[in-house]
Design a protein around this motif. Structure first.
Motif, PDB file in Angstrom:
ATOM      1  N   TYR A  33       0.584  -1.138   0.077  1.00 24.26           N
ATOM      2  CA  TYR A  33       0.046   0.185   0.059  1.00 24.26           C
ATOM      3  C   TYR A  33       0.978   1.319  -0.118  1.00 24.26           C
ATOM      4  CZ  TYR A  33      -4.161  -3.005   0.874  1.00 24.26           C
ATOM      5  OH  TYR A  33      -5.247  -3.891   0.779  1.00 24.26           O
ATOM      6  N   ALA A  34       1.993   1.268   0.652  1.00 25.03           N
ATOM      7  CA  ALA A  34       2.913   2.538   0.689  1.00 25.03           C
ATOM      8  C   ALA A  34       3.385   2.592  -0.642  1.00 25.03           C
ATOM      9  CB  ALA A  34       4.309   2.075   1.821  1.00 25.03           C
ATOM     10  N   LEU A  35       3.816   1.393  -1.276  1.00 33.04           N
ATOM     11  CA  LEU A  35       4.291   1.582  -2.662  1.00 33.04           C
ATOM     12  C   LEU A  35       3.278   2.311  -3.533  1.00 33.04           C
ATOM     13  CD1 LEU A  35       6.014  -1.893  -3.427  1.00 33.04           C
ATOM     14  CD2 LEU A  35       7.113   0.513  -3.417  1.00 33.04           C
ATOM     15  N   ALA A  36       1.922   1.896  -3.317  1.00 31.50           N
ATOM     16  CA  ALA A  36       0.842   2.532  -4.144  1.00 31.50           C
ATOM     17  C   ALA A  36       0.871   3.835  -4.039  1.00 31.50           C
ATOM     18  CB  ALA A  36      -0.512   1.734  -3.904  1.00 31.50           C
ATOM     19  N   LEU A  37       0.761   4.273  -2.632  1.00 33.98           N
ATOM     20  CA  LEU A  37       0.650   5.712  -2.244  1.00 33.98           C
ATOM     21  C   LEU A  37       1.898   6.634  -2.979  1.00 33.98           C
ATOM     22  CD1 LEU A  37      -0.430   7.922  -0.408  1.00 33.98           C
ATOM     23  CD2 LEU A  37       1.117   7.095   1.239  1.00 33.98           C
ATOM     24  N   PHE A  38       3.130   5.997  -2.849  1.00 35.66           N
ATOM     25  CA  PHE A  38       4.268   6.813  -3.217  1.00 35.66           C
ATOM     26  C   PHE A  38       4.355   6.919  -4.724  1.00 35.66           C
ATOM     27  CE2 PHE A  38       6.029   5.819   1.104  1.00 35.66           C
ATOM     28  CZ  PHE A  38       5.896   7.067   1.764  1.00 35.66           C
ATOM     29  N   THR A  39       3.850   5.833  -5.343  1.00 37.07           N
ATOM     30  CA  THR A  39       3.673   5.577  -6.767  1.00 37.07           C
ATOM     31  C   THR A  39       2.424   6.759  -7.503  1.00 37.07           C
ATOM     32  OG1 THR A  39       4.196   3.331  -7.153  1.00 37.07           O
ATOM     33  CG2 THR A  39       3.105   4.433  -8.996  1.00 37.07           C
ATOM     34  N   ALA A  40       1.596   7.154  -6.633  1.00 33.28           N
ATOM     35  CA  ALA A  40       0.995   7.938  -6.914  1.00 33.28           C
ATOM     36  C   ALA A  40       1.330   9.468  -6.778  1.00 33.28           C
ATOM     37  CB  ALA A  40      -0.601   7.955  -6.083  1.00 33.28           C
ATOM     38  N   VAL A  41       2.194   9.519  -5.758  1.00 37.42           N
ATOM     39  CA  VAL A  41       2.673  11.093  -5.436  1.00 37.42           C
ATOM     40  C   VAL A  41       3.882  11.218  -6.380  1.00 37.42           C
ATOM     41  CG1 VAL A  41       4.086  12.239  -3.816  1.00 37.42           C
ATOM     42  CG2 VAL A  41       2.443  10.880  -2.901  1.00 37.42           C
TER      43      VAL A  41
ATOM     44  N   ILE B 108       5.408   0.294 -14.910  1.00 43.43           N
ATOM     45  CA  ILE B 108       4.987  -0.088 -13.464  1.00 43.43           C
ATOM     46  C   ILE B 108       4.188   0.068 -12.808  1.00 43.43           C
ATOM     47  CG2 ILE B 108       6.416   0.698 -11.417  1.00 43.43           C
ATOM     48  CD1 ILE B 108       8.895   1.208 -12.741  1.00 43.43           C
ATOM     49  N   THR B 109       3.512   1.452 -13.196  1.00 38.54           N
ATOM     50  CA  THR B 109       2.387   1.800 -12.460  1.00 38.54           C
ATOM     51  C   THR B 109       1.141   1.058 -12.882  1.00 38.54           C
ATOM     52  OG1 THR B 109       2.998   4.030 -12.742  1.00 38.54           O
ATOM     53  CG2 THR B 109       0.649   3.674 -12.142  1.00 38.54           C
ATOM     54  N   LEU B 110       0.934   0.305 -14.406  1.00 40.95           N
ATOM     55  CA  LEU B 110      -0.048  -0.236 -14.605  1.00 40.95           C
ATOM     56  C   LEU B 110       0.134  -1.887 -13.919  1.00 40.95           C
ATOM     57  CD1 LEU B 110      -0.220   0.236 -18.462  1.00 40.95           C
ATOM     58  CD2 LEU B 110      -1.911   0.757 -16.754  1.00 40.95           C
ATOM     59  N   VAL B 111       1.408  -2.529 -13.846  1.00 35.82           N
ATOM     60  CA  VAL B 111       1.416  -3.555 -13.348  1.00 35.82           C
ATOM     61  C   VAL B 111       1.167  -3.497 -11.638  1.00 35.82           C
ATOM     62  CG1 VAL B 111       3.417  -5.005 -12.181  1.00 35.82           C
ATOM     63  CG2 VAL B 111       3.411  -4.568 -14.493  1.00 35.82           C
ATOM     64  N   LEU B 112       1.516  -2.331 -10.865  1.00 37.71           N
ATOM     65  CA  LEU B 112       1.146  -2.115  -9.700  1.00 37.71           C
ATOM     66  C   LEU B 112      -0.228  -1.991  -9.335  1.00 37.71           C
ATOM     67  CD1 LEU B 112       3.266  -1.950  -7.176  1.00 37.71           C
ATOM     68  CD2 LEU B 112       3.015   0.404  -7.309  1.00 37.71           C
ATOM     69  N   ILE B 113      -1.197  -1.537 -10.252  1.00 40.07           N
ATOM     70  CA  ILE B 113      -2.520  -1.139 -10.403  1.00 40.07           C
ATOM     71  C   ILE B 113      -3.133  -2.950 -10.524  1.00 40.07           C
ATOM     72  CG2 ILE B 113      -4.561  -0.575 -11.285  1.00 40.07           C
ATOM     73  CD1 ILE B 113      -2.928   2.038 -12.021  1.00 40.07           C
TER      74      ILE B 113
ATOM     75  N   PHE C 253      10.037  -5.190 -11.213  1.00 37.67           N
ATOM     76  CA  PHE C 253      11.563  -4.757 -10.707  1.00 37.67           C
ATOM     77  C   PHE C 253      12.418  -4.361 -11.952  1.00 37.67           C
ATOM     78  CE2 PHE C 253      10.136  -6.701  -6.880  1.00 37.67           C
ATOM     79  CZ  PHE C 253      11.011  -5.920  -5.833  1.00 37.67           C
ATOM     80  N   ALA C 254      12.219  -5.046 -13.080  1.00 38.58           N
ATOM     81  CA  ALA C 254      13.019  -4.895 -14.232  1.00 38.58           C
ATOM     82  C   ALA C 254      12.832  -3.053 -14.519  1.00 38.58           C
ATOM     83  CB  ALA C 254      12.579  -5.653 -15.368  1.00 38.58           C
ATOM     84  N   GLY C 255      11.403  -2.935 -14.524  1.00 41.39           N
ATOM     85  CA  GLY C 255      11.089  -1.466 -14.823  1.00 41.39           C
ATOM     86  C   GLY C 255      11.723  -0.534 -13.903  1.00 41.39           C
ATOM     87  N   LEU C 256      11.695  -0.960 -12.603  1.00 44.82           N
ATOM     88  CA  LEU C 256      12.150  -0.066 -11.516  1.00 44.82           C
ATOM     89  C   LEU C 256      13.820   0.007 -11.821  1.00 44.82           C
ATOM     90  CD1 LEU C 256      11.214   1.244  -8.500  1.00 44.82           C
ATOM     91  CD2 LEU C 256      12.504  -0.824  -7.675  1.00 44.82           C
ATOM     92  N   VAL C 257      14.510  -0.706 -12.106  1.00 42.25           N
ATOM     93  CA  VAL C 257      15.939  -0.913 -12.169  1.00 42.25           C
ATOM     94  C   VAL C 257      16.338   0.091 -13.376  1.00 42.25           C
ATOM     95  CG1 VAL C 257      17.938  -2.105 -12.860  1.00 42.25           C
ATOM     96  CG2 VAL C 257      16.411  -2.810 -10.960  1.00 42.25           C
ATOM     97  N   ILE C 258      15.520  -0.059 -14.584  1.00 39.36           N
ATOM     98  CA  ILE C 258      15.781   0.772 -15.787  1.00 39.36           C
ATOM     99  C   ILE C 258      15.285   2.368 -15.715  1.00 39.36           C
ATOM    100  CG2 ILE C 258      15.350   0.750 -18.366  1.00 39.36           C
ATOM    101  CD1 ILE C 258      14.737  -2.330 -18.024  1.00 39.36           C
TER     102      ILE C 258
END
Length: 561
Positions: free
Chosen positions: A107-115, A179-184, A213-218
């Protein structure tokens, strides 16, 4: 009760406080850093405070991405549980909150992704506006620097660029969208409803974490957000030289005549996630190795209402009450592993699970076992043993719906210990409450209660177990049938000696009766069921416990299965 909770959960509370504290510290520290540091003076001239919002949330995203895999390394947790076997049981028990922590981090990841996303949308809009500006302002001048080679600060170099174009053609834009789509997808498919009814959907979407994770690193490799370089700061410090950028004259001789130079912020997500990712890879290798060990299915029982019981044996398998295993059937799917609570007692020479048809995989497994004997792979057992039950003279066990499953193991084990005169068993009396909408799916549990009832009666210990069955969902035809056969010795719904009660328990009456029967005992109350029920039981424990230390006390324990 808050004090009790803190004593029992101080470890969880400490972990939670530390996690929250680190998140707050990282966000505040980096927000202030990017909002005030001189290296980003020119970047802020274009972007304003959205720069700090984007960078601070990025740090917190890295931190939580580092943590999210750790709670699901179940073999690692088993190892920790083993190594701290000398620790207090309450500490080991806290490791069972691993999934709660995993969800919290998600949930924290979702929140910080939105910000982070919102901040960058503002950033792109401001980059775009500055690029198109012709008013000679500082943002406009800074945005034209790309015409002089590698000095650019604004990544948008053309007046035709749109926010959508940047989002889908640059590395940070594209990876950010993915990344955002994957997280959603991962967050929405992991709701209780989907997990319970469409486990496969949850299972497969959750494996998109590899793409995450691949997207995050790139994501940060292109270095689109830039700051002034150290050398340039020495030559042309913004405090001294910023004003000369907007009012430059031809025959400039001043020290500030040189243009500032900019460099990218290096990508650093990989530093945060490399170690946990490798640990997770190691965890998966252990799972594959454990899955290869042979499992022998010794007995298959088909119970009413499509419930399949599997009794199995595996070399070196040792279980405790309240533990669970993961099961895979390669004939159905090589990838899917499903968790099941163990329903056998440690005293038995096999381990068993009861599988009810709830979703595609379980349906296919039941069908397969009705035709042939497929190969089964088992990983586990996992979870902390529910041995607390054995520590109380009187135990009140409450199972609601599917939450009745772990009590099969507990009731059997107590009976074995009782029969064998086990000295570690303090239990003298058990009250068992079973709440369910319909008994159809739990006919197997009826059989277990009936056999325990019979064994206890035969050995003259009929009063060791008192159980009460509450049918919370019923229709008029059941009610009429019950009224018709009310004088029968056995119950019409379950065939047991104790009559089924229609409706929900009146907990005040139940607790008063137990308190009256055991005025000087310490009573352990155990629940496996929904949170709402936990609240009302906790309240009853508090109300019915005597303030006099020599009189009855009720202690509430909620099991996490």
């Amino acid at each position: 009760t808050m004090g009790n909770w803190l004593v029992n959960h101080w470890f969880s509370a400490a972990v939670l406080a530390a996690w929250l504290g680190i998140n707050i510290f990282l966000f505040t520290y980096y927000f202030l850093f990017f909002d005030r540091d001189e290296h980003y003076f020119y970047t802020r001239a274009i972007l304003g405070s959205a720069l700090a919002w984007a960078r601070a949330s990025a740090k917190c995203l890295n931190f939580n991405s580092m943590l999210v895999l750790l709670p699901i390394c179940r073999n690692l947790l088993s190892f920790l549980r083993g190594t701290c076997s000398c620790c207090r049981r309450t500490l080991r028990k806290q490791l069972d909150h691993n999934l709660t922590f995993h969800k919290l981090v998600a949930y924290a990841l979702a929140l910080f992704t939105a910000v982070h996303t919102i901040a960058h949308l503002f950033n792109l809009e401001r980059y775009n506006r500055s690029q198109q500006a012709t008013d000679g302002s500082l943002p406009a001048v800074l945005s034209k620097m790309h015409l002089q080679g590698n000095k650019w600060l604004n990544p948008i170099h053309s007046n035709q660029t749109t926010v959508e174009y940047v989002a889908f053609t640059t590395i940070p834009g594209l990876t950010g969208v993915i990344i955002t789509l994957v997280l959603i997808l991962m967050v929405t498919s992991s709701t209780e409803f989907i997990r319970r009814n469409y486990f496969e959907v949850f299972w497969y979407t959750h494996h998109l974490f590899l793409i995450y994770f691949a997207g995050l690193v790139i994501h940060g490799i292109a270095g689109l957000v830039r700051g002034q370089t150290e050398e340039s700061m020495k030559d042309v410090h913004p405090h001294l030289c910023a004003q000369y950028l907007t009012q430059k004259y031809e025959d400039c001789w001043h020290g500030c005549c040189k243009d500032p130079e900019f460099g990218s912020i290096p990508a650093e997500s990989w530093k945060w996630v490399l170690a946990p990712f490798l640990l997770y890879v190691f965890e998966r290798i252990i799972r594959i190795w454990r899955a290869q060990q042979k499992v022998v299915v010794t007995k298959v029982v088909m119970h009413p209402a499509r419930v399949l019981e599997l009794q199995m044996q595996k070399k070196g398998f040792h279980m405790e009450v309240g533990q669970y295993i993961f099961v895979n059937c390669p004939a159905i799917s090589r990838l899917e592993w499903h968790p099941f609570t163990l329903t056998s007692a440690p005293e038995e020479d096999f381990f068993s699970i009861h599988i009810r048809a709830a979703g595609d995989w379980t349906e296919r497994l039941i069908d397969t076992f009705q035709q042939e004997m497929p190969r089964i792979e088992v990983d586990g057992p996992f979870g902390t043993a529910s041995e607390d039950v054995f520590q109380y003279e009187v135990a009140m066990l409450v199972g609601a719906g599917i939450g009745v499953t772990p009590f099969a193991s507990i009731l059997k084990s107590i009976w074995y210990k009782f029969q064998q005169g086990d000295q570690t068993l303090k239990t003298k009396k058990i009250y068992f409450y079973w709440l369910c909408r319909d008994t159809g799916a739990f006919a197997w549990f009826n059989d277990l209660l009936a056999s325990l009832e019979q064994k206890m009666a035969e050995s003259g210990k009929a009063d060791f177990l008192t159980y009460r069955l509450f049918l919370t969902g019923w229709n008029t035809s059941i009610a009429n049938n019950v009224a018709l056969h009310f004088d029968n010795a056995k119950d019409t719904v379950t065939g047991l000696r104790h009559k089924t009660i229609f409706g929900r328990p009146m907990w005040n009456n139940e607790f008063s009766a137990v308190a009256a029967a055991h005025p000087r005992s310490v009573v352990g109350v155990f629940l496996c069921g929904p949170g709402k029920l936990a609240k009302s039981l906790q309240k009853s424990c508090h109300q019915h416990s005597s303030l006099d230390p020599r009189k009855v006390k009720f202690y509430f324990n909620k099991e996490n299965f």
